[in-house]
Design a protein around this motif. Sequence first.
Motif, PDB file in Angstrom:
ATOM      1  N   UNK A 103       1.071  -1.084   0.390  1.00 39.98           N
ATOM      2  CA  UNK A 103       0.320  -0.415  -0.406  1.00 39.98           C
ATOM      3  C   UNK A 103       1.216   1.304  -0.087  1.00 39.98           C
ATOM      4  N   UNK A 106       1.479   2.782  -3.797  1.00 42.83           N
ATOM      5  CA  UNK A 106       0.332   2.470  -4.474  1.00 42.83           C
ATOM      6  C   UNK A 106      -0.327   4.028  -3.880  1.00 42.83           C
ATOM      7  N   UNK A 107       0.564   4.550  -2.480  1.00 46.09           N
ATOM      8  CA  UNK A 107      -0.018   5.880  -2.087  1.00 46.09           C
ATOM      9  C   UNK A 107      -0.764   6.036  -0.937  1.00 46.09           C
ATOM     10  N   UNK A 108      -1.294   4.279  -0.352  1.00 46.20           N
ATOM     11  CA  UNK A 108      -2.228   4.255   0.385  1.00 46.20           C
ATOM     12  C   UNK A 108      -1.357   3.958   1.669  1.00 46.20           C
ATOM     13  N   UNK A 109      -0.647   4.332   2.385  1.00 43.98           N
ATOM     14  CA  UNK A 109      -0.153   4.376   3.494  1.00 43.98           C
ATOM     15  C   UNK A 109       1.300   5.512   3.301  1.00 43.98           C
ATOM     16  N   UNK A 110       1.045   6.025   4.693  1.00 42.77           N
ATOM     17  CA  UNK A 110       2.277   6.496   5.234  1.00 42.77           C
ATOM     18  C   UNK A 110       3.668   5.870   4.720  1.00 42.77           C
ATOM     19  N   UNK A 151       3.045   8.790  -5.425  1.00 43.38           N
ATOM     20  CA  UNK A 151       2.005  10.425  -5.198  1.00 43.38           C
ATOM     21  C   UNK A 151       3.126  11.241  -6.138  1.00 43.38           C
ATOM     22  N   UNK A 458       6.570  16.090   4.848  1.00 44.80           N
ATOM     23  CA  UNK A 458       5.428  16.324   6.480  1.00 44.80           C
ATOM     24  C   UNK A 458       5.779  15.065   7.537  1.00 44.80           C
ATOM     25  N   UNK A 459       6.135  13.400   6.380  1.00 47.79           N
ATOM     26  CA  UNK A 459       6.029  12.239   6.615  1.00 47.79           C
ATOM     27  C   UNK A 459       6.741  12.030   7.829  1.00 47.79           C
TER      28      UNK A 459
ATOM     29  N   UNK B 115       6.743  20.128  12.163  1.00 51.06           N
ATOM     30  CA  UNK B 115       6.897  19.661  10.737  1.00 51.06           C
ATOM     31  C   UNK B 115       6.123  18.404  10.046  1.00 51.06           C
ATOM     32  N   UNK B 116       5.588  18.634  11.097  1.00 50.64           N
ATOM     33  CA  UNK B 116       3.959  17.761  10.584  1.00 50.64           C
ATOM     34  C   UNK B 116       2.877  18.497   9.573  1.00 50.64           C
ATOM     35  N   UNK B 209      -5.321  11.919   1.144  1.00 50.88           N
ATOM     36  CA  UNK B 209      -3.696  12.653   0.658  1.00 50.88           C
ATOM     37  C   UNK B 209      -4.007  13.804   0.985  1.00 50.88           C
ATOM     38  N   UNK B 215      -0.898  14.078  -5.950  1.00 48.71           N
ATOM     39  CA  UNK B 215      -1.821  12.929  -6.274  1.00 48.71           C
ATOM     40  C   UNK B 215      -2.548  12.514  -5.537  1.00 48.71           C
ATOM     41  N   UNK B 264      -5.478   4.108   6.678  1.00 46.76           N
ATOM     42  CA  UNK B 264      -5.022   5.438   5.438  1.00 46.76           C
ATOM     43  C   UNK B 264      -4.952   5.208   3.784  1.00 46.76           C
ATOM     44  N   UNK B 265      -6.103   3.798   3.350  1.00 43.59           N
ATOM     45  CA  UNK B 265      -6.086   4.249   1.753  1.00 43.59           C
ATOM     46  C   UNK B 265      -7.289   5.390   1.439  1.00 43.59           C
ATOM     47  N   UNK B 266      -6.943   5.831   0.586  1.00 40.82           N
ATOM     48  CA  UNK B 266      -8.022   6.609   0.368  1.00 40.82           C
ATOM     49  C   UNK B 266      -9.681   6.388  -0.009  1.00 40.82           C
TER      50      UNK B 266
END
Lengths: 626, 459
Positions: A103, A106-110, A151, A458-459, B115-116, B209, B215, B264-266
Amino acid sequence: MAKYAVTNPVLTDPLPIYGSWTEEDYKDVGLISGLEVHQQLLSVRKLFCRCPAGIYSKVHDAEILRHMRPTLSEMGDYDGTALMEFKTRKEITYLLKNETVCTYEMDDAPPFEIDELALDSAIYISMMMGLQVVDEVHIARKQYLDGSIPTGFQRTAIIGVTGSIPLNGKSIAIRQLSIEEDSCREVQDQGHDMIFRADRLGMPLIETVTDPDMKTPDEVASACEVIRQLNRATGLVRTGCGAGRQDVNVSITGGTRIEIKGVSSIKQIPVLVHNEALRQRALLAIRDELQGRGITEESIVDNSVDVTELLSGTGYKFLSKALDKGMVVSAVPLSGFEGLLVVPTQPRTAFLKEFSDRVRVVACIDRLPNLLSSTEGIETLSSSEWEKVEKATGVNHGTPVLIVWGNKRDVKTATAEILIRAREATVGIPEETRQSLVDGTNGFERILPGASRMYPDTDLPPEVLTSERLDKIRSSLVLTPWQRLELLKNDGVNDDLANRLSINQLFILYKELRDLPDGKNFNHNQLASLLLDRDCPRPKSMAALQWWRDAVKDVADGKNLACGIWLSDNEPLAQLEEAEAKELFNKAVAELDDSLSLQAAMRPVMENLRGRFSGAKIQSWLQEVK
Amino acid sequence: MGDYQGYRTPALEVLEKYEAQIWSDVTITTDSGNFDGLILPRSETADEKHIVIKMITGYNVGLLCDKITDIKINGRREANYKIPEKEFPYTEGQPRVKLFGTGGTIASRLDYRTGAVIPAFSPGELYGSVPELADICNLETEKLYGVFSENIGHEEWIGLANAIGAEIEKGVDGIVVGHGTDTMHHTAAALSFMVQDSPVPIVMVGSQRSSDRPSSDAAINLINATRTAATSDIAEVMVCMFGPTSDQYGLLHRGTRVRKMHSSYRSTFRTLSDIPLAMIDKNGVKPLKQDYKMRRPDNNVKITPVFDDRVSLVYYYPGMKPDIIDSLIANDYKGIVIAGTGLGHVNRPLYDALDRANEAGVAVYMTVQTLWGFVQMYVYETGRELMGLGVVPTANMLPEVAYVKLGWALGQTDDLKEVEKIMLSPVSSEITEREPHNGYLLYQGGIPEVEEFTSRNWK
């Protein structure tokens, strides 16, 4: 018409091909070039997740669809590249394989924490180049809206700055070394649709950036070779197809930094650099010509006309087919560009291609030919059709008119882009990223991105590099290739062997052996020759490494090496005459097990010949009999 | 006093010595070489020994302050992170939509203090970066709050309900609420109860996101939500978020049946024990259910903006001790919602405590931690015993929804009989008559037929 005759020899004379210019010629145009060398790190896992690295596949289990939008940089600017990419309105599909993508990609998790082993490798190589390693690593997001990363940004961080490498007696400054994630592999880019495979995405790689210290095309290739060799000498990087890629930055006096992206072979570099120097030289001459004619950014206005109706009955097949599909046609007159669109900018490439490339990339009209010029001099529209177009756009015969066709939205983008490129021509050379083409020329890829695409990640928090960690790495540094070369030459190893061994993994074993208590008594030339012998196990597997360790131990114990060569023999082995060698060879072949492969058969055959006769020759004999 | 945001001693002392404030363009000399760049603010959660500079390449690096031997100031350049705020164009004849901003990821950006990311965009900036909204409606925006959703509670729910009521009375065609996703389903439930019989769609939207990422799902979600508010005939409180993780279509979930199901999933929001109300993409809304409340031309709405926060949601675990319940009684709680095991159970040691709660006049309701399915307290003896202790089953109300509804009911009356009547009378499908078989679809990855399906369809 006469007032627009092109007379500048740069634009009228045949282009000088690569090889015809001397160092002095490059100095005259003021060529400078720098490198960005990318090399994948030999890691087990990806940089910011726990997926395995280095597993590629041609099949996939799932697909996802994404779009990209430009965002602001940390300093509050939009990046020009990002805005350009947004105009392309790409539908981006990523192909996912369960084994290699999670994930995160997939940019679905940090992100997970950075892979510390990969980070150590990057620090190690930074130190090898004499770079100042930063005290605290800050991960940044570098925007990539070309779709190569789901991302829309690459996670990257500076590890070292300001160092140098030696090159032919001079010093090439290394600006920085960063660690970053690799991007996806492109599968397809057609119209507005792009497809990428995500297996390579996220693999750690290092990017080494030099200053523009190289002054000739050949020097650029040599510098690249040195960096590549240094990377490989550490044993911490991946090698092989696709593991190393470089971007080459080129500019000439009065020109602009142009980045030629994704050059996979060092051999290609000199021709690419030469041709880019020619292109910039031509574009500057074109600019001077335009300025001489009084053409400026402001004087170029949009006089484009929709000529769909006008050309509805055309016999030119590319256009008639498009019209059948309901596409529209736009005619864009370029007053003041008389005689210029046909001048060569690179071998087999005219200035017109600068326009065609922009239309292809930005408007996504990518079926070639994607535009026509009234002054091209090749058979396209009939002369009566061109006359009608000239009349509709209100220009005289001889003034170029570009014709572009496609769906309404794309043609609108294309028309705007042609005008943008024309205006840029009056200023000089637009800052671009260009793709290398197989024939040694280059084509437009995108607007050159700058600092405006950087944004802090920022993550993840910054990571302090402790002095304990840095000291530990520093204490384990191996010799650089140039230090190795010096050592080998001092040991009396001949130039050919020394050059080869200095960039070979086996140098480490050479050093272990020659550093043994009685190592100084070895015949070092012989040892180097043996290590490079293709017949000895390569140090790729654990078993092969063990073979060498055993060999080292045997020598330390005063025994023969497993392969039967006395290393402590100060005299080189007596070389055999060909007939003697052939006799030994025939004897060995007669005893061969038939089931052995050619490669496997070399070993028993070489048993009594090693070091006494040319291995290459024996291999060719073996090929004949097998 | 200069601006040294975030720096503490010893790094602060070094900066002060050379008067190198943040945003100074500097050359820093260290014992290992020089660094050129811009001094950036320091996050408060990072250590006190490093100074952060942005180099000309845009990269940031941290330098150990002990190593610094000189700082030369060459100039100053301050970041100006601001999306151009454009006035929204008015188009005659387009629906009027009101966007309320509350914060959350859909409207967040970098914060130097931590920083976040923090919620910071004004709704004006939001449509400055999503110009497509102008083709959909005439948008008005109002920033009600600027917080992450974990900091949204009953006061904000009440504020939102009142603000929405006022807009509806003014004749707006649809409402959009920008909200952090973590507790979006709590707020959706609260609004479902507090704002009843709305004549127009009320659409909650967020993003998984943040909008500072290329994205980000923020723009598409916002476009989908605005289109729903402007054009949909579904006059209910809904959550509008990604259907699949792909940029393909959004789903409209009923405010009382929706839950955030992935960290975290969209595609994190799912309708539980039912199917979503509709799908939404650039072509418009495609209803999946037919039983929704229709848009009306009038401006009538029933706002009940009350909440008693002396309510708790207790997630039962094996071995739970009665003191958990007793402490709630002792602290004057008026209501407890239990997320029980299976069909709605807790262990025997809790019985006495529940009895004491009953005696003390605390309303106790049972939901299921399985999330899907109904509470059924007759099947096993435990259930019957619990009901004997005054525990009231809440059918298939989700635990968070039951929590919100109990606070809302207790805000209206102290009469427990009345509270029970409110709790068990469905307002907006928080309790449904029946659960369709496709209300529970958790396909297991790895199984051939599922893999075949996922290989053919967008995720």
